[in-house]
Design a protein around this motif. Structure first.
Motif, short mmCIF file in Angstrom:
data_model
loop_
_atom_site.label_atom_id
_atom_site.label_comp_id
_atom_site.label_asym_id
_atom_site.label_seq_id
_atom_site.Cartn_x
_atom_site.Cartn_y
_atom_site.Cartn_z
N PRO A 124 0.84 -1.21 0.00
CA PRO A 124 0.00 0.00 0.00
C PRO A 124 0.87 1.25 0.00
O PRO A 124 2.02 1.24 0.48
CB PRO A 124 -0.81 -0.14 1.27
N MET A 125 0.31 2.35 -0.53
CA MET A 125 1.10 3.57 -0.66
C MET A 125 0.17 4.76 -0.48
O MET A 125 -0.92 4.81 -1.05
CB MET A 125 1.77 3.62 -2.03
N PHE A 126 0.63 5.72 0.35
CA PHE A 126 -0.08 6.98 0.50
C PHE A 126 0.52 7.99 -0.46
O PHE A 126 1.73 8.01 -0.70
CB PHE A 126 0.05 7.51 1.95
N VAL A 127 -0.34 8.82 -1.01
CA VAL A 127 0.14 9.86 -1.91
C VAL A 127 1.02 10.85 -1.16
O VAL A 127 2.05 11.31 -1.66
CB VAL A 127 -1.05 10.57 -2.58
N ALA A 150 -5.03 4.95 1.35
CA ALA A 150 -3.83 4.38 0.71
C ALA A 150 -4.24 3.70 -0.60
O ALA A 150 -5.36 3.17 -0.73
CB ALA A 150 -3.17 3.39 1.66
N ARG A 151 -3.36 3.64 -1.58
CA ARG A 151 -3.60 3.00 -2.88
C ARG A 151 -2.71 1.77 -2.99
O ARG A 151 -1.53 1.80 -2.64
CB ARG A 151 -3.31 3.96 -4.04
N VAL A 269 -16.73 29.77 1.68
CA VAL A 269 -16.32 28.37 1.39
C VAL A 269 -15.42 28.33 0.16
O VAL A 269 -15.69 28.99 -0.85
CB VAL A 269 -17.56 27.47 1.17
N GLU A 270 -14.40 27.57 0.27
CA GLU A 270 -13.50 27.30 -0.85
C GLU A 270 -13.48 25.79 -1.11
O GLU A 270 -13.65 24.98 -0.19
CB GLU A 270 -12.08 27.78 -0.53
N TYR A 271 -13.24 25.44 -2.44
CA TYR A 271 -13.31 24.03 -2.85
C TYR A 271 -11.94 23.62 -3.43
O TYR A 271 -11.33 24.35 -4.23
CB TYR A 271 -14.38 23.81 -3.91
N VAL A 272 -11.52 22.47 -3.04
CA VAL A 272 -10.29 21.89 -3.58
C VAL A 272 -10.50 20.39 -3.71
O VAL A 272 -11.38 19.79 -3.05
CB VAL A 272 -9.07 22.18 -2.69
N PHE A 273 -9.71 19.78 -4.62
CA PHE A 273 -9.74 18.32 -4.73
C PHE A 273 -9.05 17.72 -3.51
O PHE A 273 -8.13 18.31 -2.94
CB PHE A 273 -9.03 17.85 -6.00
N GLY A 274 -9.47 16.51 -3.16
CA GLY A 274 -8.86 15.79 -2.06
C GLY A 274 -7.40 15.50 -2.35
O GLY A 274 -6.96 15.38 -3.50
N GLY A 275 -6.63 15.34 -1.29
CA GLY A 275 -5.19 15.20 -1.45
C GLY A 275 -4.76 13.88 -2.06
O GLY A 275 -3.64 13.76 -2.57
N ASP A 276 -5.61 12.84 -2.01
CA ASP A 276 -5.19 11.54 -2.54
C ASP A 276 -5.70 11.30 -3.96
O ASP A 276 -5.84 10.17 -4.41
CB ASP A 276 -5.69 10.41 -1.63
N MET A 277 -6.01 12.35 -4.68
CA MET A 277 -6.51 12.22 -6.05
C MET A 277 -5.41 11.71 -6.98
O MET A 277 -4.24 12.06 -6.85
CB MET A 277 -7.02 13.58 -6.56
N ASN A 278 -5.83 10.90 -7.95
CA ASN A 278 -4.91 10.38 -8.97
C ASN A 278 -4.46 11.53 -9.86
O ASN A 278 -5.25 12.39 -10.24
CB ASN A 278 -5.62 9.30 -9.81
N ALA A 279 -3.18 11.52 -10.18
CA ALA A 279 -2.64 12.61 -11.01
C ALA A 279 -3.31 12.64 -12.38
O ALA A 279 -3.48 13.71 -12.98
CB ALA A 279 -1.14 12.45 -11.15
N ARG A 280 -3.71 11.47 -12.92
CA ARG A 280 -4.37 11.41 -14.22
C ARG A 280 -5.71 12.15 -14.18
O ARG A 280 -6.08 12.85 -15.13
CB ARG A 280 -4.58 9.95 -14.63
#
Length: 839
Positions: A124-127, A150-151, A269-280
């Motif tokens: 397993p791996m964390f971004v 984890a991925r 409110v501000e919006y951002v993608f989650g930190g574990d998002m796939n780079a693709r």
């Protein structure tokens, strides 16, 4: 170690010639060593290992055909390249590799499926290596904070199975399942006091279910902030949307919205993608920080990924800020944007023209990476060709087979256009051309341009010289069209003319080994056989009719006068008191040639008195032109030149001595000469009678045998003799014709009006000579038609027939004319039968 779950053996016979199919399934883990044995395909299929090489045991196609190889010596399927399941099948649960294995003679197609099972080769791996959480001190127990998941590229039990949080006093770990994913949440158990502790350091451990298990750690730092007591809240925890592939850039996918009851900066409110998002994913979608709009910024391809899962985090601007999370699931809808692909595996590039119906030419595999109807393909052939596609039991698999007989001589080459068309809207299609060469089979025998052939050969040809050439054409190719020639020979002997001919077996040139003589041989025939070099060979023959053409190669021969020593000299005595026109003698000559080459003309080459004697140019008769006088000499010498009418005429001469005597001497000499001539005529007549009797006897025997054979065939006649209808028996028919150097006359009783005598039927046939004996004194004979006279003597009826003379001349009974005895009764099957023939 290699594992296999089979073989799962499915045998299925196709509905066309010699095509046998089976399917086997093996299973092997990934990352095995190169050369590792998957299974013995030949053994599992029941094939004879000793025949594998001769039957060309091989893998013919497959999208990953380089991953595996088969050993043609023992039939073992082994690993050829490294098997990385994650690269081959991504995160699909089932990773199946399809292979096609072919053996020939007879043709068999076997489908082998290799399932690559997952090995726990990835941890397993964390971004992120470290995660910082800011939590206010007034946060109540039970508050949850989503942590990065984890991925693990592995699947199934080898993927992430559980999380563990390091021991602490304030936080607990909660796991939520969203589909196939496990999302960790940090749950506050006890209130925090910033004044007592500003930071809390925790360790989040992710572990998979492999043996042995592998794990990864994430360092969590919880920073305790001052109060901001309302957190943003999303309208939905999970958003779902359907997006078509290939949409334009900046297309709005969805808008997420979170609300915060606080005011001011704590409520913004501000919006951002989650930190574990796939780079693709970050390359394909963009998120507006202020509005929460998610838009397309990359190429969306259904065939690459059919679903995207995005984590969106909303946070306020309070101090400290509060956050909340939601998931956006984007399902990609397939568009018919991929044409079908055609893969052709040719069994052979050459197809024999005698191939049976259903013979397999090629294997056709069609694929379309679209889904649903967009990926369903219909395959067909374009144009009117003697081939068709037979579907396999496996979808989108076809065999190209023959459906009609092939003929290389008609069409030797086919460009077959294969069309693959899907069922999408609009449908997409692709074309592929397959070239097929029809190979030759020896199915055509050599052919002569005409039959029979005619050869006109001038006599006296040079032995060994070329006299004719035959040629036969064969529509086949190469050895099948290589023609050799030979002459069919009989049993040999003098009458077998083929034994005197030779033919060049390669070019058909015919040469004669002897010189032919028209006077000996008029015509003959032989047969030439043309044979090709195919296996088996085919042949045909042709009859060559040879007609020998006459040349003027025979000089005239004097028949009369001839002296006792053989020279052409004679003495004629005539009375002095004869009148003008008296026939002195007749010079008779013979030429073995025919036509103009045998047409003789007589002329006086030398004469003592031109006023006394004259010579008929055509008959050779010598007559007096006037009466003799006392002053005329008693002896005259006449030299007669006899020549033919050939292009280069040949000639002979005869000498006649004419003695003029007193009447008494002439009578005495005439008596002596008459006696001598009578004796000579009697000898000639005796031999002629013997010859004629022999010929007549053979002819009568043949007639009797023919009558007996004809009468024996009729069993329903009431009488042996029948009276013919319309027969009057009063006159005769007569027909003349020539065959070779002889003239023939067909004669018989006349029938009713309109009836005829057919040559070769029951009519009588007489041979008419071209020459007469020296003692005959015929007048004005031309030999063109015939006279026929009937008379009765006693109880018999006679018919006199003979060549017609000039106008006014007649045929006297008892002369040289032919005499036929006509019977009063006739047999039913042969009316006019000759009883007697007298010359």
């Amino acid at each position: 170690m290699t594992y296999w779950t089979g073989p799962l053996f499915l045998s299925l016979l196709f509905g066309f010639v010699e095509l046998i199919s089976a399917q086997i399934k093996y299973s092997t883990p990934e990352e095995v060593k190169l050369g590792a044995v998957i299974g013995n395909v030949a053994k599992d299929l029941g094939l004879d290992v000793s025949t594998l090489i001769n039957r060309r045991f091989r893998i013919v196609s497959g999208p990953q055909d380089a991953l595996f190889e088969v050993n043609p010596n023992n039939g073992v399927l082994y690993v050829h390249k490294n098997l990385d399941r994650e690269k081959l099948c991504d995160r699909n649960v089932d990773c199946l590799i399809d292979l096609k294995i072919v053996v020939e003679n007879p043709l068999e197609i076997h489908y082998v499926t290799v399932e690559i099972t997952d090995a726990n080769d990835h941890a397993p791996m964390f971004v992120e290596k470290e995660k910082v959480l800011e939590i206010t001190e007034i946060t109540l127990p039970g508050a949850r904070f989503q942590l990065p998941g984890a991925r693990d590229p592995d699947v199934g039990i080898n993927s992430v199975q559980r999380y563990k949080l390091s021991q602490n006093d304030h936080f607990n770990l909660e796991i939520r399942e969203r589909g196939e994913d496990k999302i960790p949440f940090l749950v506050l158990q006890r209130p925090m006091d910033r004044e007592q502790k500003t930071n809390h350091c925790l360790i989040l451990t992710a572990m998979d279910g492999g043996t042995p298990p592998q794990s990864a750690n994430l360092n969590l730092t919880v920073m305790v902030l001052d109060i901001n007591d309302n957190r943003p809240t999303f309208s939905k925890e999970v958003y779902s949307v359907i997006l078509q592939e290939n949409v334009a850039f900046e297309t709005l996918v969805i808008k997420v919205q979170a609300t915060d009851l606080d005011e001011g900066a704590n409520g913004d409110v501000e919006y951002v993608f989650g930190g574990d998002m796939n780079a693709r994913v970050l390359e394909l979608f963009s998120l507006n920080r202020n509005s929460g709009e998610i838009r397309v910024k990359g190429q969306i391809d259904y065939e690459t990924a059919d679903v995207f899962k995005l984590d969106v985090q909303a946070s306020d601007r309070g101090q400290p800020p509060t956050t909340t999370d939601c998931r956006v699931i984007i399902k990609i809808q397939d568009v018919n944007d991929n044409k079908p692909e055609i893969e052709v595996t040719s069994i052979s590039s050459m197809v024999p023209e005698d191939s049976k119906h259903g013979t397999v030419i090629s294997l056709i595999s069609v694929t379309d990476i679209d889904s649903g109807l967009n990926g369903k393909v219909m395959c067909s052939l374009t144009g009117n060709v003697p081939f068709e596609l037979k579907p396999s039991f496996k979808e989108n698999m076809y065999s190209l087979v023959t459906k009609e007989p092939l003929d290389r001589e008609t069409v030797s080459y086919y460009d077959i256009s294969i069309t693959a068309k899907d069922y999408g809207e609009p449908p997409l299609s692709t074309f592929k051309t397959l070239s097929i060469q029809v190979s030759d089979v020896n199915d055509n025998a050599p052919e002569f341009s005409q039959s029979p052939l005619e050869l006109y050969l001038t006599e006296n040809n040079n032995p060994g010289a070329l006299i004719y050439s035959v040629s036969a054409n064969d529509k086949d190719l190469n050895d099948n069209a290589a023609v050799s020639y030979r002459i069919i020979r009989g049993k040999g002997g003098h009458n077998d003319m083929a034994s005197f001919l030779n033919i060049n077996s390669e070019n058909g040139h015919i040469s004669a080994l002897k010189s032919f003589d028209f006077e000996t041989l008029k015509t003959f025939q032989f047969r030439v056989v043309a044979t090709d070099s195919g296996t088996p060979s085919l042949s045909s023959n042709v009859t060559v009719n040879v007609f020998i053409l006459d040349q003027n190669d025979n000089a005239p021969v004097i028949l009369y006068p001839v002296s006792s020593n053989g020279s052409a000299e004679g003495v004629e005595e005539i009375p002095r008191n004869v009148n003008a026109g008296h026939l002195v003698t007749k010079v008779r000559a013979y030429d073995a040639d025919i036509g103009y080459n045998g047409w003789l003309l007589f002329s006086l080459q030398e004469v003592t008195d031109h006023s006394l004697f004259g010579l008929d140019r055509y008959t050779g008769r010598i007559r007096t032109l006037r009466s003799f006088t006392e002053t005329d000499e008693a002896e005259h010498k006449l030299v007669i030149l006899v020549k033919d009418n050939g292009n280069v005429s040949l000639s002979a001469t005869a000498t006649v001595i004419v003695k003029v005597v007193e009447p008494k001497e002439a009578f005495a000499a005439a008596d002596v000469k008459s006696a001598t001539n009578d004796e000579e005529d009697n000898n000639v007549t005796f031999y002629l009678m013997i010859t004629l009797g022999s010929v007549s006897t053979l002819f009568l025997i043949s007639i009797i045998v023919l009558i007996a054979m004809q009468c024996s065939k009729s069993t329903d006649y009431t009488s042996k003799y029948l009276q013919e209808t319309n027969y009057d028996g009063t006159l005769c028919h007569s027909i003349q014709y020539r065959s070779g150097d002889k003239r023939y006359m067909l004669v018989g009783p006349r029938m009713s009006v309109g009836s005829t005598i057919v040559p070769g039927s029951h009519a009588n046939t007489l041979v008419l000579p071209d020459r007469r004996t020296p003692g005959e004194q015929e007048t004005n004979y031309d030999g063109t038609l015939c006279h026929s006279i009937q008379y009765r003597s006693g109880d018999k009826r006679y018919m006199l027939v003979g060549p017609r003379m000039s106008v006014g001349s007649t045929i006297v009974p008892g002369s040289h004319a032919n005499t036929l005895v006509l019977p009063d009764r006739r047999c039913a099957t042969a009316e006019n039968r000759m009883v007697a023939l007298n010359n």
